[in-house]
Design a protein around this motif. Structure first.
Motif, PDB file in Angstrom:
ATOM      1  N   UNK A 673       0.829  -1.339   0.042  1.00  0.00           N
ATOM      2  CA  UNK A 673       0.084  -0.151   0.066  1.00  0.00           C
ATOM      3  C   UNK A 673       0.864   1.145   0.029  1.00  0.00           C
ATOM      4  N   UNK A 674       0.707   2.083  -0.753  1.00  0.00           N
ATOM      5  CA  UNK A 674       1.414   3.441  -1.145  1.00  0.00           C
ATOM      6  C   UNK A 674       0.557   4.532  -0.810  1.00  0.00           C
ATOM      7  N   UNK A 675       1.086   5.565   0.088  1.00  0.00           N
ATOM      8  CA  UNK A 675       0.356   6.658   0.365  1.00  0.00           C
ATOM      9  C   UNK A 675       1.313   7.997   0.020  1.00  0.00           C
ATOM     10  N   UNK A 676       0.500   9.095  -0.396  1.00  0.00           N
ATOM     11  CA  UNK A 676       1.274  10.067  -1.012  1.00  0.00           C
ATOM     12  C   UNK A 676       2.007  10.922   0.373  1.00  0.00           C
ATOM     13  N   UNK A 677       3.488  11.281   0.272  1.00  0.00           N
ATOM     14  CA  UNK A 677       4.191  11.996   1.181  1.00  0.00           C
ATOM     15  C   UNK A 677       4.452  13.524   0.616  1.00  0.00           C
ATOM     16  N   UNK A 678       4.075  13.877  -0.392  1.00  0.00           N
ATOM     17  CA  UNK A 678       4.532  15.097  -0.865  1.00  0.00           C
ATOM     18  C   UNK A 678       4.723  15.154  -2.314  1.00  0.00           C
ATOM     19  N   UNK A 679       5.122  16.060  -3.010  1.00  0.00           N
ATOM     20  CA  UNK A 679       5.341  16.277  -4.551  1.00  0.00           C
ATOM     21  C   UNK A 679       6.600  16.528  -4.901  1.00  0.00           C
ATOM     22  N   UNK A 680       7.177  16.032  -5.963  1.00  0.00           N
ATOM     23  CA  UNK A 680       8.601  16.138  -6.457  1.00  0.00           C
ATOM     24  C   UNK A 680       8.592  16.888  -7.589  1.00  0.00           C
ATOM     25  N   UNK A 681       9.501  16.794  -8.364  1.00  0.00           N
ATOM     26  CA  UNK A 681       9.873  17.725  -9.363  1.00  0.00           C
ATOM     27  C   UNK A 681       8.702  17.576 -10.337  1.00  0.00           C
ATOM     28  N   UNK A 682       8.245  18.561 -10.883  1.00  0.00           N
ATOM     29  CA  UNK A 682       7.245  18.693 -11.867  1.00  0.00           C
ATOM     30  C   UNK A 682       5.871  18.582 -11.407  1.00  0.00           C
ATOM     31  N   UNK A 683       5.727  18.667 -10.045  1.00  0.00           N
ATOM     32  CA  UNK A 683       4.561  18.720  -9.050  1.00  0.00           C
ATOM     33  C   UNK A 683       3.708  17.489  -9.185  1.00  0.00           C
ATOM     34  N   UNK A 720      17.135  -1.446  -6.369  1.00  0.00           N
ATOM     35  CA  UNK A 720      17.745  -0.814  -5.195  1.00  0.00           C
ATOM     36  C   UNK A 720      18.792   0.310  -5.768  1.00  0.00           C
ATOM     37  N   UNK A 721      18.605   1.416  -5.134  1.00  0.00           N
ATOM     38  CA  UNK A 721      19.681   2.562  -5.499  1.00  0.00           C
ATOM     39  C   UNK A 721      20.299   3.228  -4.240  1.00  0.00           C
ATOM     40  N   UNK A 722      21.331   4.092  -4.212  1.00  0.00           N
ATOM     41  CA  UNK A 722      22.024   4.939  -3.367  1.00  0.00           C
ATOM     42  C   UNK A 722      21.620   6.262  -3.779  1.00  0.00           C
ATOM     43  N   UNK A 723      21.403   7.128  -2.748  1.00  0.00           N
ATOM     44  CA  UNK A 723      20.956   8.646  -3.079  1.00  0.00           C
ATOM     45  C   UNK A 723      22.291   9.436  -3.280  1.00  0.00           C
ATOM     46  N   UNK A 724      22.206  10.017  -4.254  1.00  0.00           N
ATOM     47  CA  UNK A 724      23.550  11.013  -4.612  1.00  0.00           C
ATOM     48  C   UNK A 724      23.433  12.295  -3.849  1.00  0.00           C
ATOM     49  N   UNK A 725      24.091  13.278  -4.862  1.00  0.00           N
ATOM     50  CA  UNK A 725      24.021  14.817  -4.315  1.00  0.00           C
ATOM     51  C   UNK A 725      22.668  15.281  -4.506  1.00  0.00           C
ATOM     52  N   UNK A 726      22.360  16.080  -3.262  1.00  0.00           N
ATOM     53  CA  UNK A 726      20.871  16.628  -3.269  1.00  0.00           C
ATOM     54  C   UNK A 726      20.750  17.541  -4.525  1.00  0.00           C
ATOM     55  N   UNK A 727      19.357  17.517  -5.099  1.00  0.00           N
ATOM     56  CA  UNK A 727      18.968  18.552  -6.130  1.00  0.00           C
ATOM     57  C   UNK A 727      19.413  17.661  -7.864  1.00  0.00           C
ATOM     58  N   UNK A 728      19.930  16.507  -7.552  1.00  0.00           N
ATOM     59  CA  UNK A 728      20.269  15.899  -8.915  1.00  0.00           C
ATOM     60  C   UNK A 728      19.142  14.867  -8.977  1.00  0.00           C
ATOM     61  N   UNK A 731      19.173  11.563  -6.669  1.00  0.00           N
ATOM     62  CA  UNK A 731      18.425  11.900  -5.519  1.00  0.00           C
ATOM     63  C   UNK A 731      17.195  12.340  -5.506  1.00  0.00           C
ATOM     64  N   UNK A 732      16.177  11.630  -6.277  1.00  0.00           N
ATOM     65  CA  UNK A 732      14.856  12.439  -6.623  1.00  0.00           C
ATOM     66  C   UNK A 732      13.819  12.540  -5.265  1.00  0.00           C
ATOM     67  N   UNK A 733      14.394  12.119  -4.136  1.00  0.00           N
ATOM     68  CA  UNK A 733      13.393  12.050  -3.168  1.00  0.00           C
ATOM     69  C   UNK A 733      14.291  13.018  -1.921  1.00  0.00           C
ATOM     70  N   UNK A 734      15.151  13.555  -2.333  1.00  0.00           N
ATOM     71  CA  UNK A 734      15.856  14.555  -1.346  1.00  0.00           C
ATOM     72  C   UNK A 734      16.423  13.835  -0.063  1.00  0.00           C
TER      73      UNK A 734
END
Length: 752
Positions: A673-683, A720-728, A731-734
């Motif tokens: 079950x997935x629930x919204x937590x906010x909005x990413x790039x592009x709204x 499975x991924x590893x978060x990179x630099x913020x804003x790239x 790292x789409x989920x900050x």
């Protein structure tokens, strides 16, 4: 070097209690740590070199880029309102006294032979006349030196006053700008707070009336009657009269706050405007320009006069020396007629020297008078300007103090308004209260049921253990020698101990009113996923098995084994293995009540996130418009939402029996079950899997149309991924750099 040492050295000029020291730029009250810095000491030394009149080519022309600093002393006494005006400036020497008798002659006329002759007397007259001119020239030349030095000192002192005024104005600007910042920050805070207070005070009576329209739950009404109280609406729980009296006090304090703020605004207005400060700065700059013009006049015209006076004195000295030589030669026997001709010629050539020197001396005297008048005006203006600066500093201190008082008053008013805010927030708090009661009762029932189930399982285990021990003792155990029982295992023939834990009774359950089950949240909320079993809210489906992995729990049951025969009795085991007995109704009841508790927790969480229950929609409609037709429309919308939920349940009912929603692990094939937590790039919305200690499972929304409130689906792929630099893009989920996260692709079963 310390501040106290400096004050002690300056005590002869100004008493320490009256001293005001400013060091800069930027000009501030010095501290011991500042004065002990080698950088500050070097910059002060550089300032002394710039202010030395002997080395100055120009004055007041250096900027702060030179790095020089200066320390200025001000007297509080001289800045007071009753301080006397500075005395007029008088420069000396005012008048030069020229000698009327010549000084001693280098010739001894009395000792010469025939010195009483008319020739000798005539020669002596010439020598005495030139000697008198020389003495007068010396006085005028020395006077020119003194007058020029006095002029330079006078202009330098005016420059010091101008720099001191700069320091005072700079220090005032620092405090003035600080006051402006304080005003801006406090005004924004004051207006925001008082606007909310005004709104609350204005609608307070309507809030009370609204509380009278909200009925209490029947269970609460019954509890109140049992306690000897009659409470039927939320208004009955409020001490109305005391709250109204408190609201009146808050209204009075609110008006007083606004009056104090108006006085504060008036105080800020008295600090001056930008235009007035610009006019004062223009006048200060004009005064500095006048000082620079005077310095230039002294450096050029005054220096030229001094040089001319020096040249004339040199000419008088030379002429006197030549006259003495001519006189000595004439006495020695040279032609008297030729000597008198030479003396007469020199007398005519030097006749204008002393008068010219007197004329230039008068010019220097007039320059001194103008400089003295300029300094007198500068001192008077300095007193007025410093007095204005002092008054402005005092006004700023008063305003800052008033801001502090008003801040404290506003803080107290905020605390006072909290009581009224309780009334405004009571409807929402009441709904949360009912939700909290339901959750606590569900918790108590879940704990009691789980403990009963555990005791039943332990009793079954002991019963099986007794049978197993009996089988052993009646079988191969009966052939053991006594040593095995007496030495090796003394408890071999004893039954297993009874497990009787003393769990504390859930006393809280007796004190909690029974407000009934919570309403099923409809309208396409995230709790619409169906769950096995009747009477269980769909939110319960968020809870999976309590064991660590599904492989060890859910796959333990064989396909050809009925659910009620999950666990085999020891009597049915030929190899006498110890296995838990058949599950009874207690275990199912414990699981059901545990799911009901988690359902209550989820419902409460969703309501706090902004999801509304059907009753909340109805209450909102009543608040906005009491028209019954509006309520009927909402009821129809609610019925449609429930129908959609039933359709979703029916669609999910066609799936295999193992449709529990995973929350403690996520593998391909699991239901999530997935629930919204906010909005990413592009709204576009970001969806996170509902989980227990399995964070950072995000939904791939590439094949998800629209922005549903929840998504229920089967995992078909995860990466499975590893978060990179913020804003790239890495790292789409900050997330924090280096954080592991998973992107899950699902086959959507239900979304809304």
């Amino acid at each position: 070097m310390t501040v106290s040492n400096i004050r002690r050295h300056l005590a002869a000029a100004v008493p320490p209690s009256d001293q005001i020291l400013l060091l800069g730029p930027p000009y501030k009250v010095p501290k011991d740590s500042t004065l002990q810095s080698s950088e500050v000491l070097n910059s002060l030394r550089l300032g002394d070199e710039e202010d030395d009149p002997a080395s100055q080519q120009t004055i007041l022309s250096t900027t702060e880029s030179s790095g020089a600093r200066r320390l200025f002393l001000f007297s509080k006494q001289s800045l007071s309102e009753h301080a006397p005006d500075p005395p007029p400036c008088q420069l000396s020497p005012t008048t030069l006294t020229l000698p009327i008798e010549p000084g001693p002659s280098p010739l001894q006329f009395g000792g010469l032979e025939g010195s009483t002759s008319p020739l000798h007397q005539a020669l002596e007259v010439y020598e005495r006349r030139f000697m008198l001119n020389l003495d007068q020239g010396r006085v005028l030349a020395d006077g020119a030196d003194m007058r020029l030095a006095t002029c330079r000192n006078c202009v330098s002192e005016q420059a010091v006053m101008a720099r001191a005024l700069r320091a005072a104005v700079s220090n005032l600007s620092v405090h003035f700008n600080g006051a402006l910042r304080l005003r801006s920050e406090f005004t924004a805070e004051f207006q925001a707070k008082t606007a909310a207070h005004t709104h609350l005070l204005q609608k307070f009576e309507s809030l009370l009336a609204h509380l009278g329209t909200i009925p209490l739950h029947p269970a609460l009404v019954s509890v109140a009657r049992a306690a000897g109280r009659v409470m039927e609406t939320l208004l009955d729980t409020v001490p109305v009269e005391s709250e109204r009296a408190w609201a009146g006090q808050c209204q009075t304090a609110h008006q007083r706050l606004h009056a104090m703020f108006s006085e504060l605004e008036a105080g800020f207005g008295q600090l001056g405007t930008t235009s007035s400060r610009e006019e004062e700065a223009r006048q200060d700059a004009q005064a500095e320009t006048e000082i620079q013009a005077l310095w230039k006049e002294v450096a050029e015209a005054g220096q030229k006069i001094r040089d001319r006076q020096s040249q004339r004195l040199e000419k008088l000295t030379t002429d006197h020396g030549e006259v003495v030589k001519v006189v000595r030669n004439a006495i020695s026997g040279d032609s008297a007629q030729a000597s008198f001709a030479i003396l007469e010629q020199k007398a005519k050539s030097s006749a204008d020297l002393v008068p010219s020197m007197q004329v230039d001396d008068e010019i220097l005297k007039q320059l001194m008078d103008r400089l003295a008048a300029s300094k007198t005006r500068a001192m008077k203006r300095m007193k007025v300007r410093l007095r204005e600066v002092s008054k402005a500093q005092s006004a700023i201190q008063r305003v800052n103090s008033s801001v502090g008082v008003l801040k404290d008053a506003l803080k107290q008013q905020n605390e006072n308004m909290v009581h009224l805010e309780h009334v405004a927030e009571l409807p929402r708090s009441y709904r949360d209260f009912l939700s909290e009661i339901r959750r606590r009762r569900a918790y108590g029932e879940a704990v009691s049921s789980s403990s009963s189930s555990m005791m039943e399982r332990l009793a079954t285990l002991r019963s099986d253990e007794v049978k197993s021990r009996e089988n052993f003792l009646r079988g191969s155990g009966r052939h053991l020698m006594p040593a095995f029982v007496e030495i090796f295992a003394p408890t071999l023939a004893t039954p297993p101990p009874l497990f009787t834990p003393q769990l504390p009774a859930v006393v809280e359950m007796d004190a909690l009113p029974d407000v009934g089950p919570g309403e099923i949240i409809g309208g396409g909320s995230s709790t619409d996923a169906p769950m096995r079993g009747e009477g269980i809210s769909s939110a319960s489906s968020l809870t999976a098995a309590t064991q660590p992995t599904q492989q060890e729990d859910t796959k333990m049951i064989s396909e050809n084994q009925p659910p009620e025969q999950l666990i085999v009795s020891a009597d049915d085991q030929t190899d006498h293995e110890l296995i838990v007995g058949p599950s009874g109704g207690t275990t199912e009841d414990a699981e059901r009540k545990t799911l009901a508790y988690e359902n209550a927790v989820l419902r409460q969480t969703l309501e706090r996130m902004g999801h509304k229950s059907p009753q909340a929609y109805i209450d909102e409609a009543k608040d906005n418009d009491p028209n019954l037709s509006e309520i009927e429309n909402l009821r129809k919308e609610l019925a449609m939402a429930k129908a959609e939920a039933e359709q979703a349940k029916a669609a999910l009912a066609k799936r295999p029996s193992d449709d529990r929603i995973s929350h403690s692990s996520f593998d391909v094939g699991d239901l999530a079950l997935f629930m919204p937590t906010g909005r990413g790039s592009g709204g576009k919305r970001i969806y996170l899997a509902f989980h227990t200690n399995c964070p950072h499972r995000y939904l791939s929304t590439d094949n998800i149309p629209g922005s549903p409130d929840f998504i229920l689906g089967k995992i078909i792929f995860q990466e499975e991924l590893v978060a990179g630099e913020l804003g790239t893009d890495a790292n789409p989920y900050n997330l924090h750099v280096g954080t592991r996260f998973w992107v899950l692709t699902v086959e959507v079963f239900n979304s809304h």
